[in-house]
Motif scaffolding. Structure first.
Motif, PDB file in Angstrom:
ATOM      1  N   THR A 114       0.811  -1.227   0.000  1.00  0.00           N
ATOM      2  CA  THR A 114       0.000   0.000   0.000  1.00  0.00           C
ATOM      3  C   THR A 114       0.839   1.270   0.000  1.00  0.00           C
ATOM      4  O   THR A 114       0.287   2.367  -0.085  1.00  0.00           O
ATOM      5  CB  THR A 114      -0.898   0.024   1.244  1.00  0.00           C
ATOM      6  N   ASP A 115       2.184   1.125   0.111  1.00  0.00           N
ATOM      7  CA  ASP A 115       3.110   2.267   0.211  1.00  0.00           C
ATOM      8  C   ASP A 115       2.867   3.103   1.462  1.00  0.00           C
ATOM      9  O   ASP A 115       3.334   4.247   1.548  1.00  0.00           O
ATOM     10  CB  ASP A 115       3.011   3.176  -1.021  1.00  0.00           C
ATOM     11  N   GLU A 116       2.129   2.552   2.410  1.00  0.00           N
ATOM     12  CA  GLU A 116       1.926   3.274   3.652  1.00  0.00           C
ATOM     13  C   GLU A 116       3.163   3.147   4.556  1.00  0.00           C
ATOM     14  O   GLU A 116       3.838   2.120   4.560  1.00  0.00           O
ATOM     15  CB  GLU A 116       0.696   2.725   4.394  1.00  0.00           C
ATOM     16  N   VAL A 117       3.435   4.217   5.302  1.00  0.00           N
ATOM     17  CA  VAL A 117       4.574   4.248   6.223  1.00  0.00           C
ATOM     18  C   VAL A 117       4.054   4.588   7.609  1.00  0.00           C
ATOM     19  O   VAL A 117       3.256   5.517   7.777  1.00  0.00           O
ATOM     20  CB  VAL A 117       5.628   5.288   5.788  1.00  0.00           C
ATOM     21  N   SER A 118       4.517   3.824   8.600  1.00  0.00           N
ATOM     22  CA  SER A 118       4.108   4.072   9.984  1.00  0.00           C
ATOM     23  C   SER A 118       5.352   4.294  10.832  1.00  0.00           C
ATOM     24  O   SER A 118       6.233   3.431  10.882  1.00  0.00           O
ATOM     25  CB  SER A 118       3.301   2.880  10.511  1.00  0.00           C
ATOM     26  N   TRP A 119       5.415   5.480  11.458  1.00  0.00           N
ATOM     27  CA  TRP A 119       6.524   5.810  12.359  1.00  0.00           C
ATOM     28  C   TRP A 119       5.993   5.957  13.771  1.00  0.00           C
ATOM     29  O   TRP A 119       4.906   6.504  13.983  1.00  0.00           O
ATOM     30  CB  TRP A 119       7.176   7.134  11.952  1.00  0.00           C
ATOM     31  N   SER A 120       6.780   5.502  14.747  1.00  0.00           N
ATOM     32  CA  SER A 120       6.429   5.798  16.136  1.00  0.00           C
ATOM     33  C   SER A 120       6.766   7.263  16.412  1.00  0.00           C
ATOM     34  O   SER A 120       7.555   7.899  15.700  1.00  0.00           O
ATOM     35  CB  SER A 120       7.203   4.882  17.091  1.00  0.00           C
ATOM     36  N   ASP A 121       6.157   7.803  17.488  1.00  0.00           N
ATOM     37  CA  ASP A 121       6.367   9.219  17.806  1.00  0.00           C
ATOM     38  C   ASP A 121       7.832   9.539  18.071  1.00  0.00           C
ATOM     39  O   ASP A 121       8.310  10.648  17.796  1.00  0.00           O
ATOM     40  CB  ASP A 121       5.521   9.612  19.033  1.00  0.00           C
ATOM     41  N   GLU A 122       8.588   8.561  18.622  1.00  0.00           N
ATOM     42  CA  GLU A 122       9.982   8.828  18.971  1.00  0.00           C
ATOM     43  C   GLU A 122      10.875   9.013  17.754  1.00  0.00           C
ATOM     44  O   GLU A 122      11.964   9.590  17.855  1.00  0.00           O
ATOM     45  CB  GLU A 122      10.545   7.671  19.817  1.00  0.00           C
ATOM     46  N   LEU A 123      10.429   8.514  16.590  1.00  0.00           N
ATOM     47  CA  LEU A 123      11.287   8.543  15.415  1.00  0.00           C
ATOM     48  C   LEU A 123      11.402   9.948  14.820  1.00  0.00           C
ATOM     49  O   LEU A 123      12.425  10.280  14.204  1.00  0.00           O
ATOM     50  CB  LEU A 123      10.761   7.555  14.368  1.00  0.00           C
ATOM     51  N   TYR A 124      10.392  10.769  15.005  1.00  0.00           N
ATOM     52  CA  TYR A 124      10.434  12.128  14.438  1.00  0.00           C
ATOM     53  C   TYR A 124      11.551  12.987  15.050  1.00  0.00           C
ATOM     54  O   TYR A 124      12.342  13.594  14.306  1.00  0.00           O
ATOM     55  CB  TYR A 124       9.070  12.803  14.598  1.00  0.00           C
ATOM     56  N   PRO A 125      11.682  13.050  16.382  1.00  0.00           N
ATOM     57  CA  PRO A 125      12.812  13.824  16.923  1.00  0.00           C
ATOM     58  C   PRO A 125      14.161  13.208  16.605  1.00  0.00           C
ATOM     59  O   PRO A 125      15.160  13.915  16.547  1.00  0.00           O
ATOM     60  CB  PRO A 125      12.542  13.847  18.433  1.00  0.00           C
ATOM     61  N   ILE A 126      14.208  11.885  16.407  1.00  0.00           N
ATOM     62  CA  ILE A 126      15.481  11.262  16.033  1.00  0.00           C
ATOM     63  C   ILE A 126      15.959  11.812  14.692  1.00  0.00           C
ATOM     64  O   ILE A 126      17.145  12.102  14.512  1.00  0.00           O
ATOM     65  CB  ILE A 126      15.324   9.727  15.971  1.00  0.00           C
ATOM     66  N   PHE A 127      15.025  11.993  13.758  1.00  0.00           N
ATOM     67  CA  PHE A 127      15.375  12.547  12.451  1.00  0.00           C
ATOM     68  C   PHE A 127      15.308  14.075  12.432  1.00  0.00           C
ATOM     69  O   PHE A 127      15.618  14.679  11.402  1.00  0.00           O
ATOM     70  CB  PHE A 127      14.441  11.976  11.375  1.00  0.00           C
ATOM     71  N   GLY A 128      14.886  14.682  13.559  1.00  0.00           N
ATOM     72  CA  GLY A 128      14.741  16.132  13.583  1.00  0.00           C
ATOM     73  C   GLY A 128      13.644  16.603  12.654  1.00  0.00           C
ATOM     74  O   GLY A 128      13.740  17.685  12.062  1.00  0.00           O
ATOM     75  N   ARG A 129      12.601  15.804  12.573  1.00  0.00           N
ATOM     76  CA  ARG A 129      11.531  16.055  11.595  1.00  0.00           C
ATOM     77  C   ARG A 129      10.229  16.316  12.336  1.00  0.00           C
ATOM     78  O   ARG A 129       9.836  15.526  13.214  1.00  0.00           O
ATOM     79  CB  ARG A 129      11.398  14.833  10.691  1.00  0.00           C
ATOM     80  N   PRO A 130       9.528  17.397  12.033  1.00  0.00           N
ATOM     81  CA  PRO A 130       8.256  17.655  12.711  1.00  0.00           C
ATOM     82  C   PRO A 130       7.215  16.610  12.309  1.00  0.00           C
ATOM     83  O   PRO A 130       7.156  16.176  11.151  1.00  0.00           O
ATOM     84  CB  PRO A 130       7.861  19.044  12.217  1.00  0.00           C
ATOM     85  N   PRO A 131       6.387  16.165  13.263  1.00  0.00           N
ATOM     86  CA  PRO A 131       5.388  15.130  12.955  1.00  0.00           C
ATOM     87  C   PRO A 131       4.447  15.514  11.825  1.00  0.00           C
ATOM     88  O   PRO A 131       3.996  14.645  11.066  1.00  0.00           O
ATOM     89  CB  PRO A 131       4.635  14.968  14.286  1.00  0.00           C
ATOM     90  N   GLU A 132       4.140  16.820  11.705  1.00  0.00           N
ATOM     91  CA  GLU A 132       3.200  17.226  10.652  1.00  0.00           C
ATOM     92  C   GLU A 132       3.768  17.018   9.248  1.00  0.00           C
ATOM     93  O   GLU A 132       3.024  17.021   8.253  1.00  0.00           O
ATOM     94  CB  GLU A 132       2.792  18.689  10.826  1.00  0.00           C
ATOM     95  N   SER A 133       5.107  16.835   9.148  1.00  0.00           N
ATOM     96  CA  SER A 133       5.704  16.582   7.836  1.00  0.00           C
ATOM     97  C   SER A 133       5.502  15.150   7.388  1.00  0.00           C
ATOM     98  O   SER A 133       5.726  14.821   6.218  1.00  0.00           O
ATOM     99  CB  SER A 133       7.205  16.894   7.859  1.00  0.00           C
ATOM    100  N   GLY A 134       5.129  14.280   8.336  1.00  0.00           N
ATOM    101  CA  GLY A 134       4.884  12.893   7.995  1.00  0.00           C
ATOM    102  C   GLY A 134       6.169  12.091   7.934  1.00  0.00           C
ATOM    103  O   GLY A 134       7.279  12.641   7.918  1.00  0.00           O
ATOM    104  N   PRO A 135       6.060  10.765   7.890  1.00  0.00           N
ATOM    105  CA  PRO A 135       7.246   9.894   7.850  1.00  0.00           C
ATOM    106  C   PRO A 135       7.877   9.872   6.468  1.00  0.00           C
ATOM    107  O   PRO A 135       7.273  10.271   5.475  1.00  0.00           O
ATOM    108  CB  PRO A 135       6.675   8.528   8.225  1.00  0.00           C
ATOM    109  N   LEU A 136       9.107   9.402   6.421  1.00  0.00           N
ATOM    110  CA  LEU A 136       9.833   9.273   5.159  1.00  0.00           C
ATOM    111  C   LEU A 136       9.594   7.883   4.581  1.00  0.00           C
ATOM    112  O   LEU A 136       9.652   6.878   5.284  1.00  0.00           O
ATOM    113  CB  LEU A 136      11.335   9.470   5.381  1.00  0.00           C
TER     114      LEU A 136
END
Length: 482
Positions: free
Chosen positions: A121-143
């Motif tokens: 489905t090309d869907e990506v699921s990230w846990s909340d902790e992964l966003y600060p690890i990448f320095g990425r705001p949650p509203e930007s979505g996962p990579l």
């Protein structure tokens, strides 16, 4: 994220809660002990050994913190999205939480996150902790997997691509590291562990992974390696310098090791023996010397001395000073005047140092010992089963006060007298008095010795195995019959 079911093995069962609690408690106790050791390992910038020990302590603390964090996650299990902590229970590790290992910003728990990439489905699921690890705001979505290399350093992109390809195509587990550049331009090292998730037909349906920010851990490991390499280089340099110092010392000190008579074959000649006693620390080779030589006028030179410092610098300064002393003694300069010249020489040296010495001229015809000293233990005279220190003339340390005049004393010797010249550091205790008192106590044993070499054996038996802090020299002269 729920536990994945793989086609080749059943899902693992969770451990018993009491077992995890016991492991957490033991880890926290060990962490506290490690903190105490780390506080004791404080070192300044010049202490390579201390810096290496501190780096090892920091690395051990990182490992213990990681272990505590993982055990805390194992105990709590996977919380539901947006779930709040139970009433009266702290977040993170629960009642056993250690400061710095909770789930707050900058904690170890916040540096571990998980992700799943669905290939169908090309869907990506990230846990909340992964966003600060990448320095990425949650509203930007996962990579997505296609976007992930864009934040990876160019030199690590091929490694990441190879790990993902092996996982998706060949079904191999992922276990490797790569570096990312955050939007704030900081570089972080991530450790990625993951596996393919298989569908009922055994085909790869998705890939899940746990990513951990190991930047601090890798920095600690790098510090340990660098300080260890530096320590090895220092040790190699120290070994080389010690070898040079030993060779220089052996080249300068008299080559004789057995008994010597000065002047050879003359009446009332001195029977001589000398010995060098190293310190308990092999690296602490200092500027100690002993010397005895026949002079052109038929008299004999006896001298011992010690310069401050250790290693090549001290032995090279000793070689310079001993060479000057020998030259002035051959020229017939009296001990007091000679000592004054040595003082000026050491004061004008490019490598300032302090030194102490005893310089004696022995006239076998008159059996007189003329001597001078510069802040050095006086010669010890043994006669008739007793010993005493000669009364020293005035004199200060060499190099301490330019222009100082040095006094001179004279002592008449008898047949059978034993004269002992020594440097400091003979005993494990500091201070010249300790060595002097110990040597004077050997007087009865010297009485029964027929030669200087036998007297020296008594000294070596007494002090040869002492754990002394400094090296030392002993020169023994026994007056022969007319």
């Amino acid at each position: 994220m729920p536990s994945h079911v793989f086609a080749d093995r059943p899902a693992p069962q969770p451990p018993e809660r009491g077992t995890v609690d016991a492991l957490i408690t033991r880890t926290l106790l060990l962490r506290g002990d490690m903190d105490a050791v780390r506080r004791d390992a404080v070192a300044d910038d010049d202490d390579v050994q201390g810096r290496w020990q501190r780096a090892l302590c920091d690395l051990a603390v990182h490992h213990l913190d990681d272990l505590g964090a993982h055990l805390g996650q194992l105990k709590e299990g996977l919380p539901a999205a947006g779930a709040e902590p139970l009433a009266g229970e702290p977040s993170g590790h629960g009642a056993h939480a250690h400061p710095g290992t909770g789930g707050g910003p900058g904690s170890l728990l916040s540096r571990v996150g998980s992700a799943e990439w669905d290939l169908l489905t090309d869907e990506v699921s990230w846990s909340d902790e992964l966003y600060p690890i990448f320095g990425r705001p949650p509203e930007s979505g996962p990579l997505s997997l296609d976007e992930l290399p864009s934040v990876v350093l160019p030199e690590d992109q091929s490694r990441l691509t190879s790990m993902v390809t092996d996982c998706l195509v060949d079904g191999k587990p992922i276990d490797g590291e790569f570096r990312i550049r955050r939007p704030d331009s900081t570089v972080h090292t991530l450790h990625m562990m993951g596996e393919p998730v298989l569908d009922s037909d055994g085909c790869t349906a998705s890939m899940w992974a746990v990513l951990r920010d190991v930047s601090d851990l890798r920095r600690s490991e790098r510090t340990v390696r660098e300080t260890q390499d530096s320590l090895r280089r220092r040790e190699q340099i120290a070994r080389t310098e010690r070898q040079v110092a030993v060779e220089l010392q052996e080249a300068v000190l008299p080559p004789w090791r057995g008994p010597v008579r000065l002047p050879q074959g003359g009446p009332a000649a001195l029977d001589l023996a000398a010995h060098y006693l190293p310190s308990a620390a092999p690296s602490r080779i200092g500027g100690d010397w002993y010397d005895a030589m026949a002079l052109p006028d038929g008299q004999s030179l006896l001298t011992v001395g010690d310069l401050t410092g250790h290693g090549v610098g001290a032995t090279s300064a000793m070689a310079m000073l001993l060479g000057a002393l020998r030259g002035m003694a051959v020229a017939g300069i009296a001990p007091g005047t000679l000592m004054g010249h040595l003082n000026e020489l050491l004061d004008a040296s490019a490598q300032p140092a302090l030194g102490s010495a005893v310089c004696c001229r022995y006239d076998p015809a008159a059996r007189t010992l003329t001597w001078s000293q510069s802040g050095h233990p006086a010669p010890l005279l043994f006669r008739g089963g007793t010993g005493r220190a000669l009364t020293p003339p005035s004199g200060v340390l060499l190099g301490a006060m330019p222009g100082t005049a040095y006094g001179q004393a004279e002592e008449r010797l008898r047949t059978g007298d034993v004269l002992v010249l020594h440097t400091g550091g003979l005993t494990a205790h500091r201070g010249a008095d300790a060595g002097e008192d110990g040597l004077l106590a050997l007087a009865p044993r010297f009485t029964g010795a027929g030669t200087a070499q036998e007297c020296m054996r008594v000294v070596v038996e007494e002090y040869g195995h002492t754990e002394r802090q400094e090296d030392a020299c002993v020169l023994i002269a026994r007056v022969g019959a007319p």
